[in-house]
Design an enzyme around this catalytic site. Sequence first.
Site, mmCIF file in Angstrom:
data_model
loop_
_atom_site.group_PDB
_atom_site.id
_atom_site.type_symbol
_atom_site.label_atom_id
_atom_site.label_comp_id
_atom_site.label_asym_id
_atom_site.label_seq_id
_atom_site.Cartn_x
_atom_site.Cartn_y
_atom_site.Cartn_z
ATOM 1 N N GLU A 133 11.473 -9.500 6.921
ATOM 2 C CA GLU A 133 10.387 -10.491 7.020
ATOM 3 C C GLU A 133 9.494 -10.305 5.799
ATOM 4 O OE1 GLU A 133 10.404 -12.776 9.237
ATOM 5 O OE2 GLU A 133 11.998 -11.950 10.473
ATOM 6 N N CYS B 270 0.876 -13.061 5.931
ATOM 7 C CA CYS B 270 2.089 -13.531 5.238
ATOM 8 C C CYS B 270 2.227 -15.044 5.350
ATOM 9 C CB CYS B 270 3.316 -12.842 5.809
ATOM 10 S SG CYS B 270 3.476 -13.040 7.585
HETATM 11 P P1 NAD Z 1 5.396 -3.517 0.650
HETATM 12 O O1 NAD Z 1 6.737 -4.126 0.522
HETATM 13 O O2 NAD Z 1 4.798 -2.864 -0.510
HETATM 14 O O3 NAD Z 1 5.402 -2.404 1.810
HETATM 15 C C1 NAD Z 1 5.788 -2.659 3.134
HETATM 16 C C2 NAD Z 1 6.216 -1.355 3.785
HETATM 17 O O4 NAD Z 1 7.375 -0.885 3.114
HETATM 18 C C3 NAD Z 1 5.177 -0.230 3.665
HETATM 19 O O5 NAD Z 1 5.214 0.560 4.821
HETATM 20 C C4 NAD Z 1 5.677 0.552 2.468
HETATM 21 O O6 NAD Z 1 5.274 1.896 2.458
HETATM 22 C C5 NAD Z 1 7.176 0.441 2.676
HETATM 23 N N1 NAD Z 1 7.995 0.648 1.467
HETATM 24 C C6 NAD Z 1 7.684 0.356 0.176
HETATM 25 N N2 NAD Z 1 8.718 0.690 -0.622
HETATM 26 C C7 NAD Z 1 9.701 1.182 0.187
HETATM 27 C C8 NAD Z 1 11.003 1.695 -0.026
HETATM 28 N N3 NAD Z 1 11.538 1.767 -1.236
HETATM 29 N N4 NAD Z 1 11.709 2.117 1.046
HETATM 30 C C9 NAD Z 1 11.191 2.042 2.285
HETATM 31 N N5 NAD Z 1 9.961 1.571 2.557
HETATM 32 C C10 NAD Z 1 9.230 1.138 1.519
HETATM 33 O O7 NAD Z 1 4.463 -4.654 1.236
HETATM 34 P P2 NAD Z 1 2.904 -4.577 1.507
HETATM 35 O O8 NAD Z 1 2.175 -4.793 0.251
HETATM 36 O O9 NAD Z 1 2.617 -3.366 2.307
HETATM 37 O O10 NAD Z 1 2.705 -5.819 2.497
HETATM 38 C C11 NAD Z 1 2.357 -7.066 2.046
HETATM 39 C C12 NAD Z 1 3.592 -7.935 1.983
HETATM 40 O O11 NAD Z 1 4.171 -8.045 3.277
HETATM 41 C C13 NAD Z 1 3.264 -9.347 1.562
HETATM 42 O O12 NAD Z 1 4.242 -9.772 0.663
HETATM 43 C C14 NAD Z 1 3.372 -10.136 2.857
HETATM 44 O O13 NAD Z 1 3.657 -11.502 2.673
HETATM 45 C C15 NAD Z 1 4.460 -9.402 3.553
HETATM 46 N N6 NAD Z 1 4.445 -9.630 5.000
HETATM 47 C C16 NAD Z 1 5.398 -10.411 5.540
HETATM 48 C C17 NAD Z 1 5.376 -10.683 6.894
HETATM 49 C C18 NAD Z 1 6.416 -11.574 7.528
HETATM 50 O O14 NAD Z 1 6.502 -11.587 8.740
HETATM 51 N N7 NAD Z 1 7.182 -12.330 6.758
HETATM 52 C C19 NAD Z 1 4.373 -10.135 7.702
HETATM 53 C C20 NAD Z 1 3.417 -9.324 7.112
HETATM 54 C C21 NAD Z 1 3.458 -9.076 5.744
#
Ligand code: NAD
Length: 519
Positions: A256, A290
Amino acid sequence: MTTTRPATLTSEFLDGLVKRVPGSTGNTWKLTEVYTGDLLVELPQSSERDIVQAFADARAAQEIWGSWTLKKRLNVMKKFHALVLENQYLITDVIQAESGKNRRMAFEETCDAPMGASHYIKRAPKLLKDRKHAGPVPMLSNSTEVRRPKGVVAIIAPWNFPFATGISDTIPALIAGNGVVLKPDNKTALSPLLGIRLLEEAGMPAGLVQVICGEGPDVGGPMLANADYVMFTGSTATGRIIGEMAGKNLIGCCLELGGKNPMLVLEDANVDEAVHAALFGGFGNSGQICMHIERLYVHDSIYDEFRDKFVAATKALNVDATYDFEPDMGSLVSVDQRDRVIAHVEDAKAKGAKVLVGGEARPDLGPAFFEPTILEGITTDMLAGTTETFGPVVGLYRFTTEDQAVELANDTEYGLNASVWSKDVDRALKVARRIDSGNVNVNDILATAFASKGTPSGGLKQSGVGARHGDQGLLKYTDAQNLAVLKKQVMEPQGKQTYDAYAKQTQTSLKWMRKTRLR
Ligand code: NAD
């Protein structure tokens, strides 16, 4: 006005929450209160060894949980539902302190898990029960579809809705009979930890949901190597990495991801309602939803009226750092996120965009505050023109025809959410069907789609793979086993029958099966 941190968040309470996180690295993350930057708690950071152990412990607990009847598992969920409502203000306190969002949004976030639980408590018995299907030989064969839990599911959650993405996604995984290893974002680990405490209070076996903490790139590999499925919510860039690792390990994944969501205001829309909704669309959760709106397309004939009203209403928003329900908007989650927003706004300004309102950080309110901002004249060579800003920044655009509006809405690599406004719902629905987006709301921004728990909600294009909610939101956490029975060996020549005779008989049978209702 309540400017001081809630009395509920004592050191003893916070230390108690993080106690369950394994931390053999010896390192800790300084988890801070966003409004002040003050330390809330030292969050342990998990090593690879901790992660392997967490999966082993969750697997052991899953054997017990998976052997329980569905009814017994659902009784835990019913109790959990009640406990979330009993503790709703406490959860709201925790979410607010760790994320910096305003209290209204934090409270609304706490409603998601009970809504999802409520839906699946009713729906799961139908979805998880064995389904009989006809076999290839009528009367003599049958096949049963059996739903088995995947095993242990890895759930990786972002910071913007830590309780909703951490706990709400855990619930269907548990109902389906799985164990879970959850990795929240370091910044916002507290509310998911509280949710797990409530699940255990509700009767979930201890150890079934493990929480590990660490920087994503450090913990992602070991998690994916040990998981039977991964549910990831976060940015598109990270989603690609997770998808790649899932492919390498041959496990299923649901991704997501991000959005650059359009709102289309057609010329017959109710302007006042659309303006009111755009305030939430652009600035709800400080623009860190998001599904929120970053591109706002308004028909030329009502553009000036809409713009003036939207700018005036934005100026009147109450942005503040308080733990009561007064502020319309709170802080961004971190100084890093604030800097990302500043970079988008400054880049847009430098390339000719006009700031109609906002555009500045507000250090007087807190380290990560940024004003609700409306920009005009955004073009695709600007950062804010194509990539997700994920802050309180909305671009305003004009359109003249419906075709042009649809084309503009679809001119993005994302496809998560869209919002279409018109007094003529049939017309709006026709436009909505032409938008390449996993969710489209007519006369609403996002809540109608997201809170319709019976309908799958996911992203198209670069916004994701798979969906949460709906039947697939539960079934994705299961494997289908095909249990097939043949009562007599008839799918081969019988006795002295030649293969030629058998082949002709098979052809006749295939024609007959096509025409009867037996198959
Ligand atoms: P991010 O991708 O930086 O991090 C999300 C999660 O993934 C965090 O827990 C982070 O620590 C982890 N992570 C990062 N790199 C990783 C790796 N290599 N391996 C495993 N885990 C890893 O995103 P963010 O900045 O925390 O969140 C914001 C983003 O999330 C925005 O793009 C937003 O649109 C999206 N989002 C989407 C939805 C949806 O339902 N589509 C919902 C909420 C947020």
